[in-house]
Motif scaffolding. Structure first.
Motif, mmCIF file in Angstrom:
data_model
loop_
_atom_site.group_PDB
_atom_site.id
_atom_site.type_symbol
_atom_site.label_atom_id
_atom_site.label_comp_id
_atom_site.label_asym_id
_atom_site.label_seq_id
_atom_site.Cartn_x
_atom_site.Cartn_y
_atom_site.Cartn_z
ATOM 1 N N UNK A 412 0.841 -1.204 0.000
ATOM 2 C CA UNK A 412 0.000 0.000 0.000
ATOM 3 C C UNK A 412 0.874 1.252 0.000
ATOM 4 N N UNK A 413 2.003 1.177 -0.692
ATOM 5 C CA UNK A 413 2.994 2.244 -0.581
ATOM 6 C C UNK A 413 2.441 3.588 -1.051
ATOM 7 N N UNK A 414 1.566 3.591 -2.051
ATOM 8 C CA UNK A 414 1.030 4.853 -2.540
ATOM 9 C C UNK A 414 0.018 5.464 -1.581
ATOM 10 N N UNK A 415 -0.462 4.684 -0.625
ATOM 11 C CA UNK A 415 -1.405 5.198 0.362
ATOM 12 C C UNK A 415 -0.695 5.765 1.582
ATOM 13 N N UNK A 416 0.606 5.512 1.700
ATOM 14 C CA UNK A 416 1.314 5.969 2.894
ATOM 15 C C UNK A 416 1.399 7.496 2.920
ATOM 16 N N UNK A 417 1.000 8.079 4.026
ATOM 17 C CA UNK A 417 0.986 9.534 4.180
ATOM 18 C C UNK A 417 1.964 9.930 5.287
ATOM 19 N N UNK A 418 3.131 10.464 4.949
ATOM 20 C CA UNK A 418 4.111 10.810 5.985
ATOM 21 C C UNK A 418 3.611 11.890 6.934
ATOM 22 N N UNK A 419 2.743 12.761 6.430
ATOM 23 C CA UNK A 419 2.221 13.838 7.277
ATOM 24 C C UNK A 419 1.086 13.355 8.168
ATOM 25 N N UNK A 420 0.618 12.138 7.949
ATOM 26 C CA UNK A 420 -0.438 11.564 8.775
ATOM 27 C C UNK A 420 0.069 10.574 9.796
ATOM 28 N N UNK A 421 1.376 10.332 9.812
ATOM 29 C CA UNK A 421 1.952 9.421 10.802
ATOM 30 C C UNK A 421 1.789 10.042 12.190
ATOM 31 N N UNK A 422 1.333 9.261 13.170
ATOM 32 C CA UNK A 422 1.061 9.849 14.489
ATOM 33 C C UNK A 422 2.316 10.353 15.187
ATOM 34 N N UNK A 423 2.135 11.395 15.969
ATOM 35 C CA UNK A 423 3.210 11.923 16.803
ATOM 36 C C UNK A 423 3.123 11.287 18.185
ATOM 37 N N UNK A 424 4.199 11.381 18.932
ATOM 38 C CA UNK A 424 4.232 10.778 20.251
ATOM 39 C C UNK A 424 3.201 11.415 21.173
ATOM 40 N N UNK A 425 3.019 12.724 21.097
ATOM 41 C CA UNK A 425 2.031 13.377 21.963
ATOM 42 C C UNK A 425 0.611 12.970 21.583
ATOM 43 N N UNK A 426 0.377 12.814 20.295
ATOM 44 C CA UNK A 426 -0.940 12.352 19.841
ATOM 45 C C UNK A 426 -1.229 10.960 20.398
ATOM 46 N N UNK A 427 -0.250 10.073 20.344
ATOM 47 C CA UNK A 427 -0.449 8.699 20.803
ATOM 48 C C UNK A 427 -0.699 8.632 22.303
ATOM 49 N N UNK A 428 0.057 9.401 23.066
ATOM 50 C CA UNK A 428 -0.140 9.399 24.522
ATOM 51 C C UNK A 428 -1.507 9.956 24.887
ATOM 52 N N UNK A 429 -1.963 10.938 24.132
ATOM 53 C CA UNK A 429 -3.311 11.470 24.353
ATOM 54 C C UNK A 429 -4.359 10.414 24.042
ATOM 55 N N UNK A 430 -4.142 9.650 22.972
ATOM 56 C CA UNK A 430 -5.094 8.603 22.587
ATOM 57 C C UNK A 430 -5.215 7.528 23.660
ATOM 58 N N UNK A 431 -4.103 7.201 24.343
ATOM 59 C CA UNK A 431 -4.169 6.222 25.428
ATOM 60 C C UNK A 431 -5.073 6.737 26.540
ATOM 61 N N UNK A 432 -4.833 7.985 26.941
ATOM 62 C CA UNK A 432 -5.576 8.542 28.066
ATOM 63 C C UNK A 432 -7.047 8.798 27.740
ATOM 64 N N UNK A 433 -7.356 8.972 26.452
ATOM 65 C CA UNK A 433 -8.745 9.225 26.057
ATOM 66 C C UNK A 433 -9.470 7.957 25.638
ATOM 67 N N UNK A 434 -8.765 6.818 25.666
ATOM 68 C CA UNK A 434 -9.372 5.565 25.225
ATOM 69 C C UNK A 434 -10.516 5.166 26.155
ATOM 70 N N UNK A 435 -11.649 4.789 25.591
ATOM 71 C CA UNK A 435 -12.842 4.489 26.387
ATOM 72 C C UNK A 435 -13.341 3.065 26.200
#
Length: 489
Positions: A412-435
């Protein structure tokens, strides 16, 4: 792929390598005058989750999630100590990294003698670190908080004990993945949308094209199967060829493969960079078929490389026919802002009217060379030529962008979006907001990464590692049956 404006990012300085050990460098969590010995950082017990000892152990991979959420604000930096510590504690897939580098279901020197190099928050660069288990690597990362770490070769002896050896020749690199590095800055003379460390969706197409060409060559021309592509976190991609016979290649064979894939010569002098013999080598013929599909859209339309008056002079220089060049020069001088798609079409149109003093075959070959100059992979060949070269580990955080260096699925190489790769702060927020619910009615307790957008990347890596281990196990079995190495290159 949606277009996005270029995101200028300030490139981070590369640290200077130092041959130091843990005891040579102050710990960021201790006083600056304290000395730290590697053994002091860890428990006496080996609590590796994959290979526990016979005594009761605590599985660090399954320890309870952090209950206190990280307070992330707009001012939080990707390299803040509490952010990096939480990332190593909660998100980094140490277990699968260990399996990937160990190549076996039992502990081996493939991991224990592997060199790791750490870049610390104070920019100290620690080389020749080594660990027997994933848990020990994890503990050092949590203790030292490296902003990133790199992976080197497997050595003949434990890298930390190299200074105790009587003979220097007893410490030498014996194996490492064959690696490749593609960096967007090498395309600055042909991309018009961004420069330097900045990237956008338009110029990322250069990386996509490079991955397609290199990946198929490694598989079809060299027979490699286990090739891991990893986003560098900002402006490029790395390839790790993990097959056993690739890992055992000496420097001369690594240089030969790098030379096989190298095409462009001439640096930044502005002259002709492609000089190849005809008939085309099958690799180049296949590459042209792949690249010409992208040339019309990614180059002519999106980059418009000859749209400006000062740009089409280079295109004229690449055409060998003086009569045709003169006719095109006259046409384009009268309409200098003519789009690159139109200028490219003008070449054949004027050739058909008789403005051609050489053969049509010469013109066709010149156009092929132009397509290759603007689309063919630009590899940092030096990265691939040396067995002892270090390369940034998958899944570390890029300190400049905060993005995780995630694997790229070539299917799926043409679908890869480098600007859409998650950041570390985004990921840590997602853990804390997980329901979601976990562990209910005896169900499986989720790892923290499974609660975030890092999940598909870790699962892809896990599947890749499982395939590699399966082949390694079969390879060992065949070697025993054959009484020798069945994977000789």
């Amino acid at each position: 792929m949606p277009q996005a404006d270029a995101q200028p990012l300030k490139p981070e300085p590369e640290p200077q390598a130092q041959d130091v050990t843990m005891s040579d460098t102050p710990s960021p969590v201790q006083g600056s005058n304290d000395k730290v010995n590697l053994e002091d950082l860890f428990d006496d017990e080996d609590s590796d989750p994959e290979f526990p000892s016979s005594v009761p152990q605590i599985n660090s991979e399954e320890e309870p999630s952090q209950t206190e959420p990280i307070k992330i604000t707009p001012r939080s930096s990707f390299s803040d100590p509490e952010i990096i510590r939480a990332f190593y504690q909660r998100l980094f897939p140490f277990r699968y990294l260990f399996q990937w580098l160990n190549h076996s279901a039992a502990p081996s020197n493939d991991f224990a003698h592997r060199e790791f190099a750490f870049t610390l928050p104070n920019d100290a660069y620690l080389r020749y670190q080594s660990f027997t288990t994933a848990d020990l690597l994890r503990k050092q990362c949590i203790q030292m908080l490296p902003t990133r770490f790199e992976i080197g070769p497997v050595y003949s002896s434990n890298p930390r004990e190299r200074k105790t050896l009587r003979k220097a020749s007893a410490f030498r690199p014996v194996s490492k993945e064959l690696v490749f590095d593609i960096d967007m800055t090498d395309y600055d003379d042909v991309r018009t949308c961004c420069t330097g460390a900045s990237i956008c969706h338009k110029c990322w197409s250069f990386i996509t094209m490079a991955i397609k060409v290199v990946d198929v060559a490694l598989r079809e021309d060299f027979g490699f199967k286990h090739i891991l592509w990893v986003y560098s976190g900002r402006r490029g991609a790395h390839a790790w060829v993990c097959d056993k016979r690739a890992r055992l290649l000496d420097d001369s064979r690594r240089r030969a493969i790098a030379g096989y894939l190298e095409l462009l010569k001439g640096g930044d002098q502005g002259g002709k960079k492609v000089n190849i013999r005809r008939p085309l080598h099958p690799h180049l013929d296949r590459s042209l078929e792949i690249l010409k599909r992208h040339f019309q859209t990614s180059i002519l339309i999106e980059q418009d490389p000859w749209g400006a008056e000062d740009k089409y002079a280079h295109l004229l220089q690449l055409l060998p026919d003086p009569t045709l060049r003169a006719a095109l020069q006259k046409k384009w001088d009268s309409s200098p802002s003519r789009a690159s798609t139109a200028k490219w079409a003008d070449i054949d149109a004027l050739a058909k009217t008789g403005a051609l003093s050489k053969s049509s075959r010469d013109l066709l070959e010149a156009k092929q060379d132009i397509v290759l100059e603007y689309t063919y992979p630009r590899l940092d060949a030096e990265v691939s030529k040396k067995l002892n070269h270090l390369l940034k580990s998958p899944f570390v955080v890029h300190p400049g962008t905060g993005r995780v260096c995630v694997p790229i699925d070539t299917r799926k190489v043409e679908e890869f979006d480098p600007l859409g790769v998650p950041t570390v702060t985004q990921l840590l927020t997602e853990i804390d907001e997980w329901e979601g619910e976990e562990g209910k009615d005896g169900g499986k307790k989720l790892q923290d990464w499974e609660k975030t957008n890092l999940k598909p990347y870790v699962e892809f890596f896990r599947t890749f590692v499982a395939g590699l281990l399966k082949e390694e196990k079969g390879g060992v079995k065949r070697e025993r049956e054959d009484g020798g190495d069945a994977m000789e290159f």
